[in-house]
Design an enzyme around this catalytic site. Structure first.
Site, PDB file in Angstrom:
ATOM      1  N   LYS A 154      56.097  26.271   4.649  1.00  0.00           N
ATOM      2  CA  LYS A 154      54.887  26.145   5.475  1.00  0.00           C
ATOM      3  C   LYS A 154      55.261  26.044   6.951  1.00  0.00           C
ATOM      4  O   LYS A 154      54.641  26.673   7.811  1.00  0.00           O
ATOM      5  CB  LYS A 154      54.068  24.914   5.028  1.00  0.00           C
ATOM      6  CG  LYS A 154      53.359  25.161   3.701  1.00  0.00           C
ATOM      7  CD  LYS A 154      52.802  23.907   3.063  1.00  0.00           C
ATOM      8  CE  LYS A 154      52.290  24.242   1.663  1.00  0.00           C
ATOM      9  NZ  LYS A 154      51.831  23.089   0.899  1.00  0.00           N
ATOM     10  N   GLN A 209      51.643  16.787   1.648  1.00  0.00           N
ATOM     11  CA  GLN A 209      52.153  17.544   0.499  1.00  0.00           C
ATOM     12  C   GLN A 209      51.961  16.733  -0.787  1.00  0.00           C
ATOM     13  O   GLN A 209      52.339  15.566  -0.859  1.00  0.00           O
ATOM     14  CB  GLN A 209      53.646  17.876   0.715  1.00  0.00           C
ATOM     15  CG  GLN A 209      54.259  18.720  -0.384  1.00  0.00           C
ATOM     16  CD  GLN A 209      53.632  20.113  -0.484  1.00  0.00           C
ATOM     17  OE1 GLN A 209      53.393  20.771   0.520  1.00  0.00           O
ATOM     18  NE2 GLN A 209      53.358  20.553  -1.705  1.00  0.00           N
ATOM     19  N   ASP A 222      43.692  21.660   4.232  1.00  0.00           N
ATOM     20  CA  ASP A 222      43.897  21.947   2.804  1.00  0.00           C
ATOM     21  C   ASP A 222      42.552  22.082   2.088  1.00  0.00           C
ATOM     22  O   ASP A 222      42.479  22.578   0.965  1.00  0.00           O
ATOM     23  CB  ASP A 222      44.688  20.804   2.159  1.00  0.00           C
ATOM     24  CG  ASP A 222      46.080  21.231   1.733  1.00  0.00           C
ATOM     25  OD1 ASP A 222      46.317  22.449   1.656  1.00  0.00           O
ATOM     26  OD2 ASP A 222      46.915  20.352   1.473  1.00  0.00           O
TER      27      ASP A 222
END
Ligand code: NAP
Length: 294
Positions: A53, A97, A120
């Site tokens: 990422k 994460q 997200d």
């Protein structure tokens, strides 16, 4: 019929070029889109996702803020870091994460992210906005699936879509997006799961089949109608002695057999996977654009 392969790497590369231009434009206005990446612990898979990422951010000219915390980090310490990122004007997106270590409650941590920086798309505010059809950050994997379909010229309006899997990160949001009264929706959607009585009967009438079960060969060729579009979200490791690693990655569908019947199909790897990070970049660039216009 032999299916055309939907090349996720190619579609992702096209989208990243578009985003690169948008980032360059934002920079001329004094804004560099910034993503704060937070990793707690040292799970090898999570580490490699986070590294990928950050690399993707760099490649399109975005800034990424690397926050790697030890496994024993407390929930209070993690919440304090999220609060700091929420207040930092250089941070436009926050990514925690998952999975988090067991002593940290994900359901308490994710809602602590400012919904305006929830790139997200997991914050209940964004999930709610998505469900009622308001502007929201869309969760990356399902949004990536929709972009793959649209950019491959697949008609969603009126299509019979069957999704296998009802998780909060793939199946449920995808179903919600596809039923919206909008040009990225208007499909008729059926969602199957482990309690569905006859999955084959549902899949057989689908114009578009989306597999997100996390189990190899969940969808076989006999289940799929001729000319269907097949999107494979699954990523599974199967033993393979011919590989140095001892395993290879496969999806949830019997790719080789279904390729002979479908009109379009995504491979694993190289299908949905490359789109997930792309949509994270997309959401962060949207957030930076909104910050500029506020
Ligand atoms: P998950 O949370 O384990 O959910 C799996 C879903 O599939 C559940 O709803 C489950 O039903 C259903 N299911 C499992 N086996 C089934 C079967 N035999 N028949 C019918 N339904 C079945 O998984 P997830 O997080 O959604 O991920 C799904 C897959 O996508 C995994 O392989 C994952 O690695 C992959 N994935 C890929 C990406 C990417 O970027 N490419 C991103 C996310 C996930 P119940 O609800 O009844 O248990």
């Amino acid at each position: 019929m032999t299916a055309k392969i939907i090349d996720g790497k190619q579609v992702a590369a096209e989208m990243r070029e578009e985003l690169k231009l948008q980032v360059a434009q934002l920079k001329t206005k004094g804004v560099t889109p910034g993503l704060a990446v937070i990793l707690v612990g040292d799970d090898p898979a999570s580490k490699s996702y986070v590294t990928a990422k950050e690399k993707a951010c760099e490649e399109i000219g975005m800034h990424s803020d690397d926050n790697r915390l030890p496994a024993e980090t407390t929930q209070a310490e993690l919440m304090a870091l999220i609060d700091k990122c929420n207040k930092d004007p250089k941070v436009h997106g926050i990514l925690v994460q998952l999975p988090l270590p067991k002593h940290i409650n994900e359901d308490e941590v994710l809602p602590a992210i400012d919904p305006a920086k929830d790139v997200d798309g997991f914050h209940p505010v964004n999930v709610g906005r998505m469900v009622v059809g308001q502007e929201a950050y869309l969760p990356c994997t399902p949004h990536g699936v929709i972009q793959l379909l649209l950019r491959s010229g697949v008609e969603l309006s009126g299509a019979e879509v069957v999704i296998v899997g009802r998780s909060n990160i793939v199946g449920k949001p995808l179903a919600n997006m596809l039923i919206q009264k909008s040009k990225t929706g208007n499909a008729t959607v059926t969602v199957c799961h482990t309690r569905t009585k006859d999955i084959a009967a549902h899949v057989q009438r689908a114009d578009i089949v989306i597999a997100a079960a996390g189990r190899p060969n969940t969808i076989t060729a006999e289940m799929v109608k001729d000319g269907a579009v097949v999107i494979d979200v699954g990523v599974n490791r199967v033993e393979d002695a011919s590989k140095k690693s001892g395993y290879r990655l496969v999806g949830d569908v019997d790719f080789e057999a279904i390729k002979q019947k479908a009109s379009l199909i995504t491979p694993v790897p190289g299908g949905v996977g490359p789109m997930t990070i792309t949509m994270l970049l997309y959401n962060t660039v949207q957030s930076a654009t909104k910050a500029l216009n506020r």
